[in-house]
Write an enzyme that holds these catalytic residues in place. Structure first.
Site, PDB file in Angstrom:
ATOM      1  N   HIS A  14       0.869  -1.283   0.159  1.00  0.00           N
ATOM      2  CA  HIS A  14       0.024  -0.048  -0.045  1.00  0.00           C
ATOM      3  C   HIS A  14       0.999   1.416   0.000  1.00  0.00           C
ATOM      4  CE1 HIS A  14      -0.446   1.228   4.563  1.00  0.00           C
ATOM      5  NE2 HIS A  14       0.632   1.000   4.095  1.00  0.00           N
ATOM      6  N   CYS A  33       5.154   5.003   5.076  1.00  0.00           N
ATOM      7  CA  CYS A  33       4.108   4.663   4.391  1.00  0.00           C
ATOM      8  C   CYS A  33       3.810   5.594   3.260  1.00  0.00           C
ATOM      9  CB  CYS A  33       2.949   4.655   5.221  1.00  0.00           C
ATOM     10  SG  CYS A  33       2.985   2.962   6.096  1.00  0.00           S
ATOM     11  N   HIS A  39       5.162  -0.170  -0.400  1.00  0.00           N
ATOM     12  CA  HIS A  39       5.792  -0.804   0.379  1.00  0.00           C
ATOM     13  C   HIS A  39       4.826  -1.749   0.889  1.00  0.00           C
ATOM     14  CE1 HIS A  39       3.814   1.891   3.024  1.00  0.00           C
ATOM     15  NE2 HIS A  39       3.729   1.064   3.993  1.00  0.00           N
ATOM     16  N   HIS A  41       3.290  -4.989   3.982  1.00  0.00           N
ATOM     17  CA  HIS A  41       3.292  -5.027   5.261  1.00  0.00           C
ATOM     18  C   HIS A  41       2.653  -6.835   5.564  1.00  0.00           C
ATOM     19  CE1 HIS A  41       3.496  -1.114   7.147  1.00  0.00           C
ATOM     20  NE2 HIS A  41       2.730  -0.557   6.143  1.00  0.00           N
ATOM     21  N   ASP A  79      -4.816 -10.618  -0.339  1.00  0.00           N
ATOM     22  CA  ASP A  79      -3.488 -11.084  -0.095  1.00  0.00           C
ATOM     23  C   ASP A  79      -2.578 -11.144  -1.301  1.00  0.00           C
ATOM     24  OD1 ASP A  79      -1.479 -12.716   1.216  1.00  0.00           O
ATOM     25  OD2 ASP A  79      -2.006 -14.683   0.290  1.00  0.00           O
ATOM     26  N   HIS A  80      -1.327 -10.679  -1.241  1.00  0.00           N
ATOM     27  CA  HIS A  80      -0.385 -10.532  -2.385  1.00  0.00           C
ATOM     28  C   HIS A  80      -1.050  -9.293  -3.199  1.00  0.00           C
ATOM     29  CE1 HIS A  80       1.691 -13.673  -0.411  1.00  0.00           C
ATOM     30  NE2 HIS A  80       2.514 -13.389  -1.243  1.00  0.00           N
ATOM     31  N   GLU A 125      -0.969  -4.375  11.721  1.00  0.00           N
ATOM     32  CA  GLU A 125      -0.065  -4.023  10.512  1.00  0.00           C
ATOM     33  C   GLU A 125       1.616  -4.352  10.992  1.00  0.00           C
ATOM     34  OE1 GLU A 125      -0.419   0.105   8.516  1.00  0.00           O
ATOM     35  OE2 GLU A 125       1.230   0.271   9.761  1.00  0.00           O
TER      36      GLU A 125
HETATM   37 NI    NI Z   1       2.411   1.223   5.533  1.00  0.00          NI
END
Ligand code: NI
Length: 136
Positions: A14, A33, A39, A41, A79-80, A125
């Site tokens: 995200h 972020c 990037h 998580h 996911d992914h 997170e």
């Molecule tokens: Ni982030």
């Protein structure tokens, strides 16, 4: 009333970036972020449901079935994935953990069987940051 929690894991990319602000302001508010090139998580999702145990089984609900519902209706979508781009229920929202937890709640509620009610979506997170949403 008894509470049952199933934990699922997913990875997603995200970016937190408000286009109405300068890059500097985004970096001040969102830190890493706000990184322009995304990037990821490693999220941990805790889904807690509540209800009364079935007298025949002693179970609130078959946790394997609960896991399948969570995977089919939520994990499969996120996911992914890139949360900003790929995920329909995050479109038009800031991809914060808060909004993601609320979005997951809304995705899950219509698919839960009548004998259980969703109590809480708890979303980590990182190991040290999590959000809880109780539907209000
Ligand atoms: Ni982030």
């Amino acid at each position: 009333m008894v509470y049952l929690t199933r934990i699922e894991h997913f990875n997603a990319a995200h970016k937190l970036y408000n286009p109405n602000w300068s890059r500097e302001q985004n970096e001040v508010v969102f830190g890493k972020c706000a990184n322009e090139n995304w990037h990821g998580h490693n999220y941990e999702l805790y889904v807690t449901v509540k209800g009364t145990p079935n007298p025949d089984t002693g179970f609130l609900y078959d946790v394997k079935k609960l896991s399948i519902i969570i995977k089919d209706k939520v994990i499969e979508k996120i996911d992914h994935r890139n949360l900003n781009i790929d995920v329909d229920f995050m479109q038009g929202k800031m991809c914060s953990t808060e909004n993601l937890a609320m979005g997951i709640w809304n995705e899950l509620v219509p698919h839960l069987p009548s004998e259980i009610k969703l109590h809480c979506i708890k979303l980590y997170e990182t190991a040290s940051i999590y959000v809880e949403y109780y539907g209000e």
